[in-house]
Enzyme design. Structure first.
Site, PDB file in Angstrom:
ATOM      1  N   SER A 186      19.535   6.902  -0.052  1.00  0.00           N
ATOM      2  CA  SER A 186      20.956   6.555   0.031  1.00  0.00           C
ATOM      3  C   SER A 186      21.145   5.623   1.218  1.00  0.00           C
ATOM      4  O   SER A 186      20.237   5.426   2.014  1.00  0.00           O
ATOM      5  CB  SER A 186      21.817   7.813   0.205  1.00  0.00           C
ATOM      6  OG  SER A 186      21.479   8.476   1.415  1.00  0.00           O
ATOM      7  N   CYS A 187      22.316   5.037   1.303  1.00  0.00           N
ATOM      8  CA  CYS A 187      22.596   4.161   2.438  1.00  0.00           C
ATOM      9  C   CYS A 187      24.092   4.201   2.727  1.00  0.00           C
ATOM     10  O   CYS A 187      24.872   4.773   1.974  1.00  0.00           O
ATOM     11  CB  CYS A 187      22.127   2.732   2.163  1.00  0.00           C
ATOM     12  SG  CYS A 187      22.922   1.957   0.749  1.00  0.00           S
ATOM     13  N   SER A 188      24.473   3.572   3.815  1.00  0.00           N
ATOM     14  CA  SER A 188      25.863   3.579   4.251  1.00  0.00           C
ATOM     15  C   SER A 188      26.797   3.112   3.144  1.00  0.00           C
ATOM     16  O   SER A 188      26.527   2.142   2.429  1.00  0.00           O
ATOM     17  CB  SER A 188      26.031   2.669   5.467  1.00  0.00           C
ATOM     18  OG  SER A 188      27.384   2.394   5.711  1.00  0.00           O
ATOM     19  N   ILE A 189      27.920   3.798   3.009  1.00  0.00           N
ATOM     20  CA  ILE A 189      28.890   3.457   1.982  1.00  0.00           C
ATOM     21  C   ILE A 189      29.509   2.078   2.215  1.00  0.00           C
ATOM     22  O   ILE A 189      30.048   1.450   1.288  1.00  0.00           O
ATOM     23  CB  ILE A 189      29.990   4.544   1.902  1.00  0.00           C
ATOM     24  CG1 ILE A 189      30.619   4.581   0.497  1.00  0.00           C
ATOM     25  CG2 ILE A 189      31.038   4.357   2.982  1.00  0.00           C
ATOM     26  CD1 ILE A 189      29.664   5.091  -0.556  1.00  0.00           C
ATOM     27  N   SER A 242      27.987  -0.546   2.460  1.00  0.00           N
ATOM     28  CA  SER A 242      27.224  -1.526   1.685  1.00  0.00           C
ATOM     29  C   SER A 242      27.807  -1.743   0.289  1.00  0.00           C
ATOM     30  O   SER A 242      27.371  -2.636  -0.432  1.00  0.00           O
ATOM     31  CB  SER A 242      25.768  -1.064   1.553  1.00  0.00           C
ATOM     32  OG  SER A 242      25.685   0.107   0.754  1.00  0.00           O
TER      33      SER A 242
END
Length: 273
Positions: free
Chosen positions: A172-175, A177
């Site tokens: 997952s990654c920072s929202i 993005s």
């Protein structure tokens, strides 16, 4: 033990104690696991940061996992939207977000008397636009997996061998993005996307991104899942409209990690990297 694993152990043996930035993802989980193994539990502190950029579910799960691993755990809150570059989602916003993150870790490291800050960056992170790496270097933090030459496949292999239950966890990654650069972010916008992605995962799409432009949601799933997504289009369309989107679309190009970085010119990447 492979050559990379030996190098990882040797890298960690170079420190007496460490603060580990822990997200609950497989990379930071392996770092925490190996740090505890090599340095001992009393010499390792797992720090889990809560913020607007990650869901409460992810935060709670990360804290639970760190405790299950037997780690010493400390939580902290980060207000990313208080930083103007982050709030306006500028091309270099991830540098400023990571700067806040690493600075907090360094504060806790110094406060508690640990020697070093460790994170979960791996070799794959060098292949994309990652201004956060500059923030890491400025803070003096270290990435033991990257230093040992670990790619994602190496991480999964060792994590599985070590019995880590999340060895196959979807990254997952920072929202942030999910939004085009130069979009002014608000808590309501972030929450809307987080809710939409949680709903879609519950519908059987573990790898999913909801890209948001104005009031439009553009859903990305792997190409092989697009037909299934289309078959559920009515219920998905209705639910995402409940969350506040006026229009819901499907990206026929499929899931692409770092999709928004395609907007950047070579000059911007060179400037901010």
């Amino acid at each position: 033990m492979t050559t990379k694993q030996q190098k990882l152990v040797k890298t960690l043996q170079g420190f007496k104690s460490a603060v580990v930035g822990f997200s609950g993802g497989i990379d930071s989980t392996l770092v925490l696991n190996m740090a505890i193994t090599v340095l001992g539990r009393d010499n390792v502190l797992a720090v889990v940061a809560n913020s607007e950029f990650f869901s409460d579910d992810e935060f709670t799960a990360a804290v639970k996992l760190a405790n299950e691993m037997g780690a010493q755990v400390e939580t902290t809150d980060l207000d990313y939207l208080s930083e103007p570059h982050v709030k306006h989602n500028t091309a270099d916003s991830w540098y400023y977000a990571k700067q806040l993150f690493y600075n907090r870790l360094v504060e806790l490291q110094q406060q508690h008397g640990y020697e070093v800050v460790l994170d979960g960056m791996i070799m794959d992170d060098e292949n994309d636009y990652r201004p956060g790496m500059r923030a890491r270097d400025e803070a003096g933090a270290k990435s033991p997996l990257e230093l040992a030459g670990f790619y994602k496949a190496d991480v999964r292999d060792l994590a599985q061998a070590n019995g880590l239950k999340n060895w196959s966890k979807v990254p997952s990654c920072s929202i942030a993005s999910r939004f085009p650069y130069d979009t002014v972010l608000t808590p309501a916008m972030l929450t809307r996307v987080l809710r939409a992605e949680k709903y879609l995962r519950a519908q059987g799409f573990p790898i999913v991104r909801v890209r948001s432009t104005d009031q439009t949601a553009r859903i990305e799933v792997p190409s092989e899942d697009i037909a299934n997504l289309i078959s559920k289009r009515d219920s998905i369309n209705n639910q995402l409209k409940v969350y506040g989107f006026d229009f819901v679309s499907i990206d026929l190009g499929g899931f692409v990690s770092g999709h928004m970085n395609s907007q950047l010119s070579a000059a911007q990447i060179a400037q901010f990297a």
